[in-house]
Design a protein around this motif. Structure first.
Motif, PDB file in Angstrom:
ATOM      1  N   GLU A 166      11.298   0.269   3.195  1.00  0.00           N
ATOM      2  CA  GLU A 166      11.960  -0.414   4.313  1.00  0.00           C
ATOM      3  C   GLU A 166      10.994  -1.266   5.134  1.00  0.00           C
ATOM      4  N   LEU A 167       9.702  -1.146   4.888  1.00  0.00           N
ATOM      5  CA  LEU A 167       8.710  -1.940   5.623  1.00  0.00           C
ATOM      6  C   LEU A 167       8.457  -3.232   4.861  1.00  0.00           C
ATOM      7  N   GLU A 168       8.793  -4.345   5.460  1.00  0.00           N
ATOM      8  CA  GLU A 168       8.604  -5.635   4.782  1.00  0.00           C
ATOM      9  C   GLU A 168       7.136  -6.014   4.703  1.00  0.00           C
ATOM     10  N   ARG A 169       6.450  -5.935   5.841  1.00  0.00           N
ATOM     11  CA  ARG A 169       5.034  -6.300   5.839  1.00  0.00           C
ATOM     12  C   ARG A 169       4.372  -5.851   7.132  1.00  0.00           C
ATOM     13  N   ALA A 170       3.035  -5.799   7.071  1.00  0.00           N
ATOM     14  CA  ALA A 170       2.220  -5.532   8.256  1.00  0.00           C
ATOM     15  C   ALA A 170       1.293  -6.719   8.462  1.00  0.00           C
ATOM     16  N   LEU A 171       1.190  -7.178   9.694  1.00  0.00           N
ATOM     17  CA  LEU A 171       0.392  -8.367  10.007  1.00  0.00           C
ATOM     18  C   LEU A 171      -0.571  -8.071  11.150  1.00  0.00           C
ATOM     19  N   VAL A 172      -1.740  -8.696  11.097  1.00  0.00           N
ATOM     20  CA  VAL A 172      -2.694  -8.612  12.210  1.00  0.00           C
ATOM     21  C   VAL A 172      -2.383  -9.726  13.192  1.00  0.00           C
ATOM     22  N   GLN A 173      -2.166  -9.359  14.445  1.00  0.00           N
ATOM     23  CA  GLN A 173      -1.922 -10.330  15.511  1.00  0.00           C
ATOM     24  C   GLN A 173      -2.840 -10.008  16.687  1.00  0.00           C
ATOM     25  N   PHE A 174      -2.729 -10.799  17.760  1.00  0.00           N
ATOM     26  CA  PHE A 174      -3.552 -10.576  18.938  1.00  0.00           C
ATOM     27  C   PHE A 174      -2.664 -10.446  20.166  1.00  0.00           C
ATOM     28  N   ASP A 175      -2.961  -9.434  20.965  1.00  0.00           N
ATOM     29  CA  ASP A 175      -2.219  -9.213  22.194  1.00  0.00           C
ATOM     30  C   ASP A 175      -2.451 -10.398  23.136  1.00  0.00           C
ATOM     31  N   PRO A 176      -1.395 -11.092  23.581  1.00  0.00           N
ATOM     32  CA  PRO A 176      -1.587 -12.280  24.431  1.00  0.00           C
ATOM     33  C   PRO A 176      -2.214 -11.951  25.786  1.00  0.00           C
ATOM     34  N   ALA A 252       4.173  -1.087   1.752  1.00  0.00           N
ATOM     35  CA  ALA A 252       5.264  -2.025   2.002  1.00  0.00           C
ATOM     36  C   ALA A 252       5.567  -2.855   0.756  1.00  0.00           C
ATOM     37  N   LEU A 253       4.528  -3.092  -0.053  1.00  0.00           N
ATOM     38  CA  LEU A 253       4.695  -3.854  -1.293  1.00  0.00           C
ATOM     39  C   LEU A 253       4.274  -2.967  -2.463  1.00  0.00           C
ATOM     40  N   PRO A 254       5.030  -1.903  -2.737  1.00  0.00           N
ATOM     41  CA  PRO A 254       4.608  -0.961  -3.780  1.00  0.00           C
ATOM     42  C   PRO A 254       4.617  -1.628  -5.152  1.00  0.00           C
ATOM     43  N   VAL A 255       3.446  -1.619  -5.788  1.00  0.00           N
ATOM     44  CA  VAL A 255       3.292  -2.286  -7.080  1.00  0.00           C
ATOM     45  C   VAL A 255       3.129  -1.225  -8.164  1.00  0.00           C
ATOM     46  N   PRO A 256       4.039  -1.173  -9.133  1.00  0.00           N
ATOM     47  CA  PRO A 256       3.853  -0.236 -10.251  1.00  0.00           C
ATOM     48  C   PRO A 256       2.572  -0.550 -11.018  1.00  0.00           C
ATOM     49  N   ILE A 257       1.810   0.487 -11.331  1.00  0.00           N
ATOM     50  CA  ILE A 257       0.525   0.325 -11.998  1.00  0.00           C
ATOM     51  C   ILE A 257       0.610   0.923 -13.402  1.00  0.00           C
ATOM     52  N   GLU A 258       0.091   0.173 -14.359  1.00  0.00           N
ATOM     53  CA  GLU A 258       0.090   0.635 -15.754  1.00  0.00           C
ATOM     54  C   GLU A 258      -1.339   0.603 -16.280  1.00  0.00           C
ATOM     55  N   ILE A 259      -1.770   1.706 -16.880  1.00  0.00           N
ATOM     56  CA  ILE A 259      -3.095   1.761 -17.493  1.00  0.00           C
ATOM     57  C   ILE A 259      -3.013   1.116 -18.879  1.00  0.00           C
ATOM     58  N   ILE A 260      -3.724   0.017 -19.065  1.00  0.00           N
ATOM     59  CA  ILE A 260      -3.667  -0.664 -20.356  1.00  0.00           C
ATOM     60  C   ILE A 260      -4.938  -0.471 -21.181  1.00  0.00           C
ATOM     61  N   GLU A 261      -6.000   0.029 -20.536  1.00  0.00           N
ATOM     62  CA  GLU A 261      -7.235   0.286 -21.283  1.00  0.00           C
ATOM     63  C   GLU A 261      -8.081   1.292 -20.533  1.00  0.00           C
ATOM     64  N   GLN A 262      -8.672   2.207 -21.268  1.00  0.00           N
ATOM     65  CA  GLN A 262      -9.616   3.154 -20.673  1.00  0.00           C
ATOM     66  C   GLN A 262     -10.738   3.403 -21.667  1.00  0.00           C
ATOM     67  N   ARG A 263     -11.936   3.554 -21.132  1.00  0.00           N
ATOM     68  CA  ARG A 263     -13.082   3.738 -22.012  1.00  0.00           C
ATOM     69  C   ARG A 263     -14.071   4.689 -21.363  1.00  0.00           C
TER      70      ARG A 263
END
Length: 456
Positions: A166-176, A252-263
């Motif tokens: 449900e969280l679209e994004r987090a941004l850095v801003q400055f308190d005016p 907020a931007l969950p990215v599925p991760i796939e292991i394609i190589e391990q050594r």
């Protein structure tokens, strides 16, 4: 000129002593351990070993960006990198590295895990998608349970229905008003309703944000928030705010991760290669030093002393900067040793030319350094530019992103900069102080022989 040269010599001597203390193994010199102005300082200088030397595991991960819009993909891959790096840090892996490799359609994470003893657990850590959720602190549990243990602390928080989805994004801003960094949170329509209900019913309570079941931030609800836009304060500096925003975006931007190589790489393989590299390097350095003495005599000996100082300073800077030494890195260091000697050869040959033109020895020496500088400068600037391309500090997609190649570039850049210092400044200072015009020695010797003959 003499007093100035003497001051430079004292600086070089002091720098070499400090560098030698840092460069020597910890078995020979004790670590720093003292108190000054009431502050205790303890520092141990160690040479970091890369995966190919220490052994461990290499993992290549592919990030699935099909559900992520194009403008958010760079943020998503960087957020995933930060999450994986934090995971392996908490796992206790020594000097892990996580780098990104991006093309137009492919986003990958390259993970080096030196010294891994449990590869299955390490793969489980790096191969799972980041999970973000919001948890309310239960006041009753907070009062009843002690906060001396991590389990008791975590048990104070109860999960809500609000998650990273449900969280679209987090941004850095400055308190005016204060101009201090703050973190702005933006929720989607579903998150807006859930967040509004939570904040209306729990004003004054702590709504903690957990990433992978670990508390990332613990803001307090000051007022009901109905528009789905919240601002999180907490005395952040700019770097802390950026880091927290990146980690929040990982959920907020969950990215599925796939292991394609391990050594899996054994330490014995790396150690054998290192020993052969060091052996070859020492033989090469020995031959170069002998060549310099045979060809240039005392000038060559001065150059060899400068070369020894180069080696000391190089290892010391590796330790201070935390450079991870890899086999390509060793190759870069050995390459710059040759470049350091090459500068002296250019200078000495230019000196010979000036002497052949009839210049006195001291004038020929100064002209040799001055006129050889243009060639030395041009050659080293070209090498510095090459090293920067290999390091790719701005992470350009069309340039190299390999950690091994970057390691080579870093050691090459450090070596070139130090070789400029030792090849020009150190050598010239030593020659000004310790060498004299050889023709004067010949004149003195001939005068002595003449006097001896006259007495006879």
């Amino acid at each position: 000129m003499y007093h100035k040269t003497k001051k430079v010599f004292l600086f070089i001597t002091l720098l070499t002593i400090v560098g030698l203390y840092i460069a020597l193994p910890k078995e020979i010199v004790p670590p720093l351990n003292f108190t000054i102005f009431g502050k205790h300082i303890q520092k141990e200088f160690e040479l970091k070993k890369g995966l190919d030397i220490q052994g461990g595991m290499e993992v290549v991960l592919k990030a699935d960006m099909t559900e992520i819009v194009q403008e958010d993909r760079d943020t998503a891959i960087e957020s995933s990198r930060e999450v994986i790096l934090r995971r392996v840090d908490l796992f206790g892996i020594n000097e892990p590295t996580v780098t990104t490799a991006k093309t137009a359609t492919d986003y990958r994470l390259l993970v080096d895990l030196p010294g891994v003893s449990d590869p299955n657990q390490a793969l489980q850590l790096v191969g799972t998608t980041a999970q973000l959720d919001f948890r309310l602190q239960n006041p009753d549990l907070a009062t009843a349970e002690s906060t001396t243990s991590a389990i008791a602390f975590f048990n104070q928080f109860e999960q809500t229905t609000l998650t990273g989805k449900e969280l679209e994004r987090a941004l850095v801003q400055f308190d005016p008003q204060t101009n201090e960094p703050v973190i702005a949170l933006e929720f989607n329509e579903e998150g807006k309703e859930i967040f509004a209900a939570i904040t209306k019913e729990n004003v004054g309570e702590v709504l903690a944000i957990f990433l992978d079941d670990y508390p990332l931030a613990m803001p307090r609800i000051n007022t009901p928030i109905l528009d789905g836009r919240a601002v999180m304060t907490g005395g952040f500096d700019i770097e802390e705010a950026k880091q927290t925003a990146i980690q929040l975006n990982a959920g907020a931007l969950p990215v599925p991760i796939e292991i394609i190589e391990q050594r899996q790489l054994g330490a014995s393989i790396g150690q054998e290669a290192v020993e052969k590299s060091i052996e070859a390097g020492l033989i090469g350095i020995g031959l170069v030093m002998a060549f310099m003495i045979m060809l240039y005599g005392w000038d060559g000996l001065i150059a060899d002393l400068a070369l020894m100082i180069y080696g000391i300073l190089t290892i010391a800077i590796y330790k201070v900067m935390g450079v991870t030494l890899t086999l390509p890195g060793i190759a870069g260091m050995l390459l710059t040793i040759g470049m350091a000697v090459d500068a002296n050869i250019l200078i000495f040959e230019r000196m010979k030319e000036e002497l052949r033109l009839g210049k006195v020895w001291k004038r020929a020496m100064e002209l040799g350094f001055g006129r050889a500088w243009d060639s030395i400068k041009d050659a080293n600037i070209a090498t510095i530019m090459t090293a920067l391309v290999l390091i790719n500090p701005l992470d350009f997609n069309f340039l190299n992103t390999s950690g091994m190649v970057r390691g080579f570039g870093i050691t090459l850049l450090i070596g070139v900069l130090i070789s400029l210092f030792t090849g020009v400044v150190v050598t010239r200072t030593f020659m000004r102080l310790f060498l004299r015009d050889p023709s004067l020695k010949k004149d003195k010797k001939s005068q002595k022989n003449k006097k001896r003959n006259q007495k006879k």
